[in-house]
Structure formats: C-alpha cells, structure tokens
Design a protein around this motif. Sequence first.
Motif, short mmCIF file in Angstrom:
data_model
loop_
_atom_site.label_atom_id
_atom_site.label_comp_id
_atom_site.label_asym_id
_atom_site.label_seq_id
_atom_site.Cartn_x
_atom_site.Cartn_y
_atom_site.Cartn_z
N ARG A 100 -39.43 -19.24 58.38
CA ARG A 100 -40.67 -19.82 58.52
C ARG A 100 -41.38 -19.11 59.82
O ARG A 100 -42.57 -18.78 59.91
N GLY A 101 -40.42 -18.75 60.88
CA GLY A 101 -41.03 -17.88 62.07
C GLY A 101 -41.39 -16.44 61.75
O GLY A 101 -42.71 -16.40 62.42
N ALA A 116 -45.02 -17.36 60.52
CA ALA A 116 -46.06 -17.80 61.76
C ALA A 116 -46.58 -16.50 62.55
O ALA A 116 -47.23 -16.40 62.99
N THR A 153 -48.89 -15.17 60.45
CA THR A 153 -50.19 -16.12 60.41
C THR A 153 -51.07 -16.10 61.66
O THR A 153 -52.32 -16.01 61.58
N TYR A 154 -50.38 -15.94 62.92
CA TYR A 154 -51.01 -16.07 64.10
C TYR A 154 -51.29 -14.65 64.63
O TYR A 154 -51.80 -14.43 65.88
N ILE A 195 -51.13 -23.39 68.15
CA ILE A 195 -49.76 -23.31 67.29
C ILE A 195 -48.99 -24.48 67.52
O ILE A 195 -48.55 -24.87 68.59
N ASP A 197 -43.81 -27.37 66.05
CA ASP A 197 -42.68 -27.16 65.06
C ASP A 197 -42.80 -25.60 64.71
O ASP A 197 -41.69 -24.84 64.36
N GLU A 198 -44.09 -24.97 64.40
CA GLU A 198 -44.04 -23.60 64.19
C GLU A 198 -43.75 -22.88 65.46
O GLU A 198 -43.21 -21.69 65.38
N GLU A 219 -40.81 -25.12 50.83
CA GLU A 219 -40.81 -24.86 52.14
C GLU A 219 -39.30 -24.25 52.36
O GLU A 219 -38.27 -24.76 52.34
N ASP A 231 -40.21 -22.40 65.32
CA ASP A 231 -39.66 -21.51 64.25
C ASP A 231 -39.96 -19.87 64.66
O ASP A 231 -39.22 -18.99 64.72
N LEU A 232 -41.21 -19.76 65.49
CA LEU A 232 -41.53 -18.53 66.00
C LEU A 232 -40.51 -17.98 67.13
O LEU A 232 -40.20 -16.79 67.05
#
Length: 264
Positions: free
Chosen positions: A173-174, A177, A180-181, A248, A251-252, A166, A255-256
């Motif tokens: 991480r953002g 995301a 991912t989205y 979403i 936490d994500e 991780e 990050d985004l």
Amino acid sequence: MRIQIQIFLGTLFLVATGAILIFVGLREDERMAEFERYQKAQQIEVGAELFEINCRGCHGLRGEGIPGLAPPLNDRHFFTERLAEVGWQGSLEDYIIATVSTGRQVSTRPDKYPGAGKPAMPTWSDRFGGPLRDDQIRSIAAFIMNWEATALGEVALETLPTPETEAADPITRGRAAFETYGCVGCHTIEGISSGAVGPNLTHIASHAGERKAGMTAEAYIRESILDPAAYLVEGYDDLMPKTFADTIPADELEDLIAFLLAQE
C-alpha cells in the motif's frame, strides 16, 4: 449482330463503372471521417501510455494534479480558464504542445504548484534537449484534450465494477502511496522511479537513522514528509511540497513510511 452485342456490353460496363464510382464517392466523406476517428483513437492511446510514463509523477495518473507539486489537467478550470490566465492567444491543444515541448522555468502559480524544482517543469521536446519526439508530444496533447468532455461535465463515465482487493501488506500500500502522491516524480528508488529533483531513496532505510542525531530512521522519514524543510540533504534545495501533512491521510502516511523503511 456481334457489333451490337459488343456495344451493349461496353455501354453496360461504363454504366456499372459509373455507378460504382458514384457509390464510392458518396461514401468517401464517411470513410475519411471513420479513418480520422481511428487515427485519433490510436494517437490518444499512444498519448495515454506516454503520459503514464512521463507525466503521472507530477500531474497524477488521471490528470487530477498533486497539491503542492503540479496542477490538475483534468478539470474545468484548465479547459475554460487556463488560456486567459496565461494570456495564450492560440488553441488549448497548441498551448499544451508548446508547454510540454519547452517546459517551464518557473511556475505561473508558485504558491499552489511550485513544480518539481528548477526548472519547474523540464523540457520534453528533443528539439530542446528533451527525450520526446514532436509526434509523441502531440499524442500526449491529444490524450489530455480527450478529458475535455468529462472535465466539463458533458459526459459522465460509467463506473465499472472492480473487485475490492485491498492489499493487506502496508509496504504494498505504501508503494501505491509513493506513486499516488507524486514521489516518483522527484525521487529515485531503483527499479521503481527515476526522479532526480530530490535525494535518492533507494537505500533510505539504511541512511535515515544517521541523518539527525538522536532521531530514528522512522522519525526522520516522518519528519521529512510532514516538515521537509526541517532538514535538507546536502546538495538539494528546499523544493518538496509542504502540504503533505494536510493531503496524505494518516493511514496512508503510515503505509508510505513502512514502504520507505523497507528500502534498505
């Protein structure tokens, strides 16, 4: 005596040649089937690469779809009900090829999947002004069709062990995301994505604080994700999904936002 030897050798040669031809003939179907499997595997591999480049932004990396944007292509509904839903009389693979080639002016399920703008899905075939050749579109269709066995539960894929790494950095991480989205399908960030449906976000951190009076860049970005209709950038329509507040995780989302605030 010499003539008899020559006749014997000639006969032996003919028998041996016939045996070889019979052996090759008996294996021809097997050989051709193996060749076809090899060709199909290559086509699926090419399709996987093309899907990742051109389709994942809206339909997800594994065809799982993105709520509020584009439907899943890797589920039971797609393989068992989609053709009847749209009234398509041909095969599912032909339907995929036709849809990818010509795109969609409007979504068939606008309440759930409005698409990426107008048109809802762009044209991809170079015969209609798109960027892909017919053979490339067939490869994408082959890749999508390859999901059928798992989508219908006929095959269960073994989960491979992967190290848990991780990212400690919220910006890293953002970015994950952001992909991912489906943000990559609609927004451009130089060097990362090339979407044109929504505003360019290459330097969003420098402009976000100026968009709405009394609102910080962070607050503006957060509002734009959770309530995208609250403020529309001039020249863009209200097309962004309204579901991110539900889809979403908190936490994500943080990050985004951190990732977008790093785009100065």
